[in-house]
Design a protein around this motif. Structure first.
Motif, PDB file in Angstrom:
ATOM      1  N   ARG A 195       0.845  -1.189   0.000  1.00  0.00           N
ATOM      2  CA  ARG A 195       0.000   0.000   0.000  1.00  0.00           C
ATOM      3  C   ARG A 195       0.886   1.246   0.000  1.00  0.00           C
ATOM      4  NH1 ARG A 195      -4.986   2.173   1.361  1.00  0.00           N
ATOM      5  NH2 ARG A 195      -4.933   4.110   2.577  1.00  0.00           N
ATOM      6  N   THR A 196       0.533   2.193  -0.838  1.00  0.00           N
ATOM      7  CA  THR A 196       1.282   3.441  -0.961  1.00  0.00           C
ATOM      8  C   THR A 196       0.391   4.608  -0.590  1.00  0.00           C
ATOM      9  OG1 THR A 196       2.654   2.530  -2.735  1.00  0.00           O
ATOM     10  CG2 THR A 196       2.623   4.923  -2.500  1.00  0.00           C
ATOM     11  N   GLU A 197       0.903   5.517   0.229  1.00  0.00           N
ATOM     12  CA  GLU A 197       0.207   6.749   0.590  1.00  0.00           C
ATOM     13  C   GLU A 197       1.138   7.925   0.301  1.00  0.00           C
ATOM     14  OE1 GLU A 197      -0.891   6.393   4.661  1.00  0.00           O
ATOM     15  OE2 GLU A 197      -2.186   4.651   4.354  1.00  0.00           O
ATOM     16  N   VAL A 198       0.631   8.917  -0.399  1.00  0.00           N
ATOM     17  CA  VAL A 198       1.404  10.113  -0.740  1.00  0.00           C
ATOM     18  C   VAL A 198       0.676  11.324  -0.184  1.00  0.00           C
ATOM     19  CG1 VAL A 198       2.401  11.510  -2.590  1.00  0.00           C
ATOM     20  CG2 VAL A 198       2.289   9.014  -2.833  1.00  0.00           C
ATOM     21  N   TYR A 199       1.398  12.125   0.603  1.00  0.00           N
ATOM     22  CA  TYR A 199       0.849  13.352   1.198  1.00  0.00           C
ATOM     23  C   TYR A 199       1.707  14.528   0.743  1.00  0.00           C
ATOM     24  CZ  TYR A 199      -1.241   9.923   4.421  1.00  0.00           C
ATOM     25  OH  TYR A 199      -1.917   8.849   4.972  1.00  0.00           O
ATOM     26  N   LEU A 200       1.058  15.606   0.301  1.00  0.00           N
ATOM     27  CA  LEU A 200       1.750  16.840  -0.062  1.00  0.00           C
ATOM     28  C   LEU A 200       1.190  17.964   0.808  1.00  0.00           C
ATOM     29  CD1 LEU A 200       1.785  16.649  -3.986  1.00  0.00           C
ATOM     30  CD2 LEU A 200       3.449  15.727  -2.348  1.00  0.00           C
ATOM     31  N   ALA A 201       1.990  18.398   1.778  1.00  0.00           N
ATOM     32  CA  ALA A 201       1.586  19.479   2.693  1.00  0.00           C
ATOM     33  C   ALA A 201       2.224  20.776   2.209  1.00  0.00           C
ATOM     34  CB  ALA A 201       2.013  19.159   4.117  1.00  0.00           C
ATOM     35  N   GLN A 202       1.389  21.711   1.787  1.00  0.00           N
ATOM     36  CA  GLN A 202       1.898  22.988   1.273  1.00  0.00           C
ATOM     37  C   GLN A 202       1.788  24.063   2.340  1.00  0.00           C
ATOM     38  OE1 GLN A 202      -0.184  24.658  -2.129  1.00  0.00           O
ATOM     39  NE2 GLN A 202       1.700  25.640  -2.870  1.00  0.00           N
ATOM     40  N   PHE A 203       2.910  24.785   2.546  1.00  0.00           N
ATOM     41  CA  PHE A 203       2.970  25.839   3.550  1.00  0.00           C
ATOM     42  C   PHE A 203       3.022  27.216   2.867  1.00  0.00           C
ATOM     43  CE2 PHE A 203       4.253  22.051   5.696  1.00  0.00           C
ATOM     44  CZ  PHE A 203       3.858  22.203   7.016  1.00  0.00           C
ATOM     45  N   ILE A 204       3.046  28.252   3.675  1.00  0.00           N
ATOM     46  CA  ILE A 204       3.036  29.613   3.144  1.00  0.00           C
ATOM     47  C   ILE A 204       4.288  29.902   2.333  1.00  0.00           C
ATOM     48  CG2 ILE A 204       3.023  32.055   3.798  1.00  0.00           C
ATOM     49  CD1 ILE A 204       1.358  31.308   6.231  1.00  0.00           C
ATOM     50  N   SER A 205       5.414  29.382   2.803  1.00  0.00           N
ATOM     51  CA  SER A 205       6.681  29.624   2.102  1.00  0.00           C
ATOM     52  C   SER A 205       7.643  28.488   2.399  1.00  0.00           C
ATOM     53  CB  SER A 205       7.297  30.958   2.528  1.00  0.00           C
ATOM     54  OG  SER A 205       7.711  30.892   3.883  1.00  0.00           O
ATOM     55  N   ALA A 206       8.802  28.529   1.745  1.00  0.00           N
ATOM     56  CA  ALA A 206       9.808  27.494   1.936  1.00  0.00           C
ATOM     57  C   ALA A 206      10.347  27.500   3.364  1.00  0.00           C
ATOM     58  CB  ALA A 206      10.949  27.699   0.937  1.00  0.00           C
ATOM     59  N   GLY A 207      10.403  28.680   3.995  1.00  0.00           N
ATOM     60  CA  GLY A 207      10.888  28.742   5.370  1.00  0.00           C
ATOM     61  C   GLY A 207      10.019  27.951   6.325  1.00  0.00           C
ATOM     62  N   TYR A 208       8.705  28.085   6.212  1.00  0.00           N
ATOM     63  CA  TYR A 208       7.790  27.332   7.062  1.00  0.00           C
ATOM     64  C   TYR A 208       7.897  25.823   6.780  1.00  0.00           C
ATOM     65  CZ  TYR A 208       5.454  31.549   8.741  1.00  0.00           C
ATOM     66  OH  TYR A 208       5.172  32.746   9.366  1.00  0.00           O
ATOM     67  N   ALA A 209       8.044  25.470   5.515  1.00  0.00           N
ATOM     68  CA  ALA A 209       8.149  24.055   5.163  1.00  0.00           C
ATOM     69  C   ALA A 209       9.415  23.442   5.751  1.00  0.00           C
ATOM     70  CB  ALA A 209       8.134  23.902   3.646  1.00  0.00           C
ATOM     71  N   THR A 210      10.520  24.167   5.690  1.00  0.00           N
ATOM     72  CA  THR A 210      11.778  23.660   6.250  1.00  0.00           C
ATOM     73  C   THR A 210      11.671  23.489   7.751  1.00  0.00           C
ATOM     74  OG1 THR A 210      13.031  24.725   4.467  1.00  0.00           O
ATOM     75  CG2 THR A 210      14.240  24.104   6.461  1.00  0.00           C
ATOM     76  N   TYR A 211      11.026  24.421   8.409  1.00  0.00           N
ATOM     77  CA  TYR A 211      10.860  24.344   9.865  1.00  0.00           C
ATOM     78  C   TYR A 211      10.033  23.115  10.236  1.00  0.00           C
ATOM     79  CZ  TYR A 211       9.584  25.590  14.630  1.00  0.00           C
ATOM     80  OH  TYR A 211       9.381  25.573  15.987  1.00  0.00           O
ATOM     81  N   TYR A 212       8.959  22.864   9.498  1.00  0.00           N
ATOM     82  CA  TYR A 212       8.136  21.689   9.804  1.00  0.00           C
ATOM     83  C   TYR A 212       8.903  20.402   9.536  1.00  0.00           C
ATOM     84  CZ  TYR A 212       4.614  18.072   9.435  1.00  0.00           C
ATOM     85  OH  TYR A 212       3.913  16.904   9.606  1.00  0.00           O
TER      86      TYR A 212
END
Length: 298
Positions: A195-212
């Motif tokens: 079973r494969t699950e793919v999640y794409l979580a989009q943040f306000i900017s790259a800085g927020y994504a890196t922090y998460y």
């Protein structure tokens, strides 16, 4: 005294000689002289069968070449018709990869830069709808209708359930405060049970994504007790600027084994999780899936 006369008598008087008698009719007349032979001309002399040896040799080799040409063309046609794996001697061993559709990036809005263009897009924003960046299921996959795919957004609660101790309104609120905009998701199951699950979580900017992402790496995936880093996951097929960190669950697995990877590309953090009950997750298929998803995000 007179000379005595010859005993034979006096000489006969001179006169015309009588003609010879004609030959009997039974005696054939002598053939006439043959006519003179013409001048020797080699090009005019007939050859056996009407064709010269040089021409016969040329025709013979031409026939041989035509036979080989027809045979070669027929063989090439026969090779191109069936699948390569069905031709004896040319069968390619199955290396575990799945038959994914060809990866194609969506068209960007007019005058919008790509997410990894640091000069024109310092925030790493994906201007294309991230739902269109979800990897399409491979052949023979059974899609999970609980995941909206390109038709909607996955709830934050469903995304948090992937993590140990995930869920709850407080964590949802925390993610939104950390700049989470929305989550896209897709899932499918292969005939072998993977079973494969793919999640794409989009943040306000790259800085927020890196922090998460830094916080996410410290928290285990649900159902995984111990794991190890997959050092061979990132290769040159992964676009430059996409961070990839993959992990393999170590034995004992329990009911199922898990492989997962976090990808960071601009403002988006992707999670690819594969599980399989009663057996190991195919390593080659896992790496293939992660790398293709990385290409779509880059």
């Amino acid at each position: 005294m007179a000379a005595p006369e010859s005993v034979a008598g006096p000489a006969p008087a001179a006169g015309p000689r009588p003609l010879p008698e004609p030959l009997p009719a039974s005696v054939p007349a002598a053939p006439p002289y043959p006519p003179p032979l013409p001048a020797y001309a080699p090009q005019a002399v007939a050859r056996p069968g009407g064709v010269s040896p040089r021409v016969r040799v040329a025709l013979r080799w031409t026939s041989v070449l035509l036979v080989f040409a027809v045979f070669g063309a027929g063989t090439a046609y026969a090779v191109t018709r069936p699948e390569r794996t069905k031709i004896p001697g040319l069968k390619t061993p199955d290396d575990g990869r799945w038959r994914y559709p060809q990866v194609a990036l969506p068209k960007l809005p007019a005058r919008k830069p790509r997410p990894l263009d640091a000069a024109l897009n310092p925030g790493g924003v994906h201007y294309a709808d991230v739902r269109s960046l979800l990897l399409a299921p491979p052949g023979r996959a059974v899609n999970d209708p609980a995941f909206p795919g390109t038709t909607g957004w996955l709830t934050v609660a469903a995304f948090l359930k992937v993590r140990v101790g995930g869920g709850g309104s407080q964590q949802e609120l925390f993610l939104k405060e950390q700049g989470l905009r929305h989550v896209a998701g897709r899932a499918w199951t292969m005939p072998d049970g993977t079973r494969t699950e793919v999640y794409l979580a989009q943040f306000i900017s790259a800085g927020y994504a890196t922090y998460y992402d830094q916080d996410a790496d410290l928290k285990p995936i649900d159902g995984v007790t111990t794991d190890r880093l997959d050092t061979g996951l990132a290769d040159r097929t992964v676009p430059r600027g996409v961070k990839v960190a993959g992990y393999d669950e170590t034995a004992p697995y329990g009911d199922s084994m898990t492989r997962y990877a976090f990808l960071v590309a601009g403002d988006t953090v992707a999670l690819v999780r594969q599980t399989r009950k009663g057996g190991e997750v195919p390593e080659q298929a896992f790496r293939q899936t992660v790398r293709l998803q990385a290409q779509l995000l880059g």
